[in-house]
Write an enzyme that holds these catalytic residues in place. Structure first.
Site, PDB file in Angstrom:
ATOM      1  N   GLU A 153       0.821  -1.222   0.000  1.00  6.61           N
ATOM      2  CA  GLU A 153       0.000   0.000   0.000  1.00  6.61           C
ATOM      3  C   GLU A 153       0.855   1.272   0.000  1.00  6.61           C
ATOM      4  O   GLU A 153       0.524   2.267  -0.655  1.00  6.61           O
ATOM      5  CB  GLU A 153      -0.917  -0.010   1.245  1.00  6.61           C
ATOM      6  CG  GLU A 153      -1.879   1.145   1.322  1.00  6.61           C
ATOM      7  CD  GLU A 153      -2.898   1.158   0.197  1.00  6.61           C
ATOM      8  OE1 GLU A 153      -3.718   0.236   0.133  1.00  6.61           O
ATOM      9  OE2 GLU A 153      -2.855   2.085  -0.631  1.00  6.61           O
ATOM     10  N   LYS A 194       4.643   4.509  -9.928  1.00  2.00           N
ATOM     11  CA  LYS A 194       3.375   4.431  -9.189  1.00  2.00           C
ATOM     12  C   LYS A 194       2.210   4.139 -10.147  1.00  2.00           C
ATOM     13  O   LYS A 194       1.313   3.366  -9.829  1.00  2.00           O
ATOM     14  CB  LYS A 194       3.149   5.728  -8.410  1.00  2.00           C
ATOM     15  CG  LYS A 194       4.160   5.895  -7.267  1.00  2.00           C
ATOM     16  CD  LYS A 194       4.165   7.294  -6.699  1.00  2.00           C
ATOM     17  CE  LYS A 194       5.149   7.432  -5.528  1.00  2.00           C
ATOM     18  NZ  LYS A 194       5.375   8.806  -5.108  1.00  2.00           N
ATOM     19  N   GLY A 218       6.416  11.047   3.707  1.00  2.00           N
ATOM     20  CA  GLY A 218       6.633  11.341   5.133  1.00  2.00           C
ATOM     21  C   GLY A 218       6.625  10.067   5.939  1.00  2.00           C
ATOM     22  O   GLY A 218       5.998   9.072   5.561  1.00  2.00           O
TER      23      GLY A 218
HETATM   24  N1  HSE Z   1       9.445  11.441  -3.988  1.00  2.00           N
HETATM   25  C1  HSE Z   1       8.066  11.136  -3.773  1.00  2.00           C
HETATM   26  C2  HSE Z   1       7.227  12.385  -3.935  1.00  2.00           C
HETATM   27  C3  HSE Z   1       7.762  10.540  -2.443  1.00  2.00           C
HETATM   28  O1  HSE Z   1       7.748  13.488  -4.132  1.00  2.00           O
HETATM   29  O2  HSE Z   1       6.021  12.268  -3.883  1.00  2.00           O
HETATM   30  C4  HSE Z   1       8.187   9.100  -2.343  1.00  2.00           C
HETATM   31  O3  HSE Z   1       7.466   8.286  -3.214  1.00  2.00           O
END
Ligand code: HSE
Length: 446
Positions: A143, A220, A317
């Site tokens: 997830e 992603k 985060g």
């Molecule tokens: N580097 C990613 C972002 C966070 O800026 O959303 C980690 O997947």
């Protein structure tokens, strides 16, 4: 009921091993330690961190309170976790493809469940990992690999599973969304906004390419498409363009036309094929995705029964990411039976659809050109568009500068990408065209 009474009353203790005690690993460690009683009461299972491995374990473990560490075995070797028969779930937080792939596949082969936040691993090597998990009656949950703390993978595999999902649109990279928001709201140039993002720790200082060139979002999207459309999409199949070429001028003209510019990750099921693309896009100011600002993420999808759904929140985060990771651990724990292991969701890719090349996809476009301000210029450009089957929806001459040049913005109807690319190539050869400043897709999201 506290954790001891759960164990005494026959509730299971589930042993986990964490590989990687960096920023995210520390967040997971703290979350489990501080919420363990609550999780035990909620699930009837006691989650015990049995082992933690990290190459800098002494330095990293030293940061934690003694009370957090009392019964945990720390080491530098991940195989201390993988080879421990008592470890039920391996949490892989090393990142990158190698050596994380070896750690994960070896854990699955030992019959351990795996939880990971590793988007590169799933987007590049997902298929072999799911095959290994199925062969050993376990599962890999991920997830946190998309959208940090926002729930989207589990929901697509469970509560939304009854739907055919036709389209998924994500703002899944917080760094680029932060940069574009600062450009839009405060007129910062791309370079200045990037510098602020780097100073705040969103973008990497030395090499911000993974974010600004769209690689992070493409990983992603590959993951989201594979689940949404039940057909494996890998990172290399996703078309991608980053945000480096977006200027304040584009943002202003987009605004005048009723749009904002966002880096979108868009997947669609076209029946016989899947489209997967990451690029900046003009989206209507009044669409809900236009309100996703700064480092926040959102994933928006269309299901044939549910209609529109959106998940929104912090996409990165330590605390939000730990929330997703421990959510996956709880999901495994709830279904856990040491003597009869089963996948939680299993692999959901049961169709094999090709991914369409960008040339064959259709889009509406914005094109900004600087041209000579004299008779016949528009006719020449329009002729090239017309001869390439590119139909113009609207055209605005934005300003005339001293020296006889003008800025023209064209908005096209939906056209094949290859026809648009060919038109632009030919337009660039016209002596009345000084420059094509930018070509950006327009997504009306209707
Ligand atoms: N580097 C990613 C972002 C966070 O800026 O959303 C980690 O997947």
């Amino acid at each position: 009921m506290n954790e001891n009474s759960i164990i005494k009353s026959g509730g299971d203790q589930i042993n986990i091993g964490i590989i990687g005690l960096g920023y995210i690993g520390s967040g997971v460690f703290k979350l489990i330690e501080s919420q363990k009683e609550y999780i035990a009461r909620k699930t009837g299972k006691f989650i015990r961190i049995k082992r933690v491995a990290d190459k800098d374990i002494m330095e990293r473990a030293a940061k934690f309170e003694p009370s957090f560490k009392s019964e945990i075995i720390f080491s530098t070797d991940p195989y201390d976790i993988i080879n421990d028969p008592d470890v039920d779930i391996v949490v892989e937080l090393v990142g990158g493809i190698e050596p994380a792939y070896d750690y994960v596949i070896d854990s699955l082969k030992k019959g351990k469940y795996v939880v990971t936040a590793n988007k590169d691993l799933i987007a590049n090597r997902g298929e072999s990992l799911f095959t290994a998990a199925a062969e050993h009656g376990v599962d890999i949950l991920f997830e946190a690999s998309v959208g940090g703390g926002i729930p989207i993978i589990g929901p697509m595999k469970s509560s939304l599973a009854a739907n055919n999902i036709s389209k998924i649109v994500g703002i899944v990279n917080g760094t680029t969304n932060y940069i574009l928001t600062r450009m839009q709201k405060e007129n910062l140039s791309f370079e200045n906004a990037l510098k602020v993002a780097q100073d705040l720790g969103y973008a990497e200082k030395v090499n911000p390419a993974a974010d600004v060139e769209g690689n992070d979002a493409a990983c992603k999207l590959a993951i989201l498409c594979s689940i949404a459309f039940n057909s494996r999409v890998v990172f290399g199949e996703v078309y991608k363009e980053g945000i480096k070429k977006i200027t304040l001028e584009d943002i202003k003209y987009a605004g005048d036309l009723g749009y904002v510019i966002k880096l979108l990750a868009i997947g669609s099921d076209e029946g016989g094929s899947v489209c997967a693309r990451v690029h900046p896009a003009l989206i209507p100011k009044d669409h809900i995705l236009a309100s996703i600002n700064y480092a926040n993420n959102a994933v928006y999808l269309y299901g044939n029964f549910v209609g529109e759904v959106m998940s929104y929140g912090q996409g990165a985060g330590d605390r939000p990411t730990a929330s997703s990771i421990v959510g996956d651990i709880i999901q495994i724990a709830r279904n856990f039976n040491r003597d009869n292991k089963k996948p939680v969701f299993g692999c959901t890719c049961f169709i094999n659809k090709p991914v369409k090349p960008i040339d064959e996809m259709e889009n509406k476009f914005y094109a900004l050109m600087e041209v000579k301000d004299k008779p016949g210029v528009l006719a020449k450009i329009a002729t090239i568009f017309g001869s390439n089957d590119v139909s113009i929806e609207s055209m605005i001459q934005k300003q005339t500068k001293e020296g006889g040049s003008a800025r023209i913005v064209f908005i096209t109807h939906r056209v094949l990408n290859k026809d648009m690319f060919k038109s632009i190539e030919e337009i660039l050869k016209l002596d009345v065209v000084n420059q094509v400043l930018n070509v950006i897709r327009v997504e009306d999201l209707k």
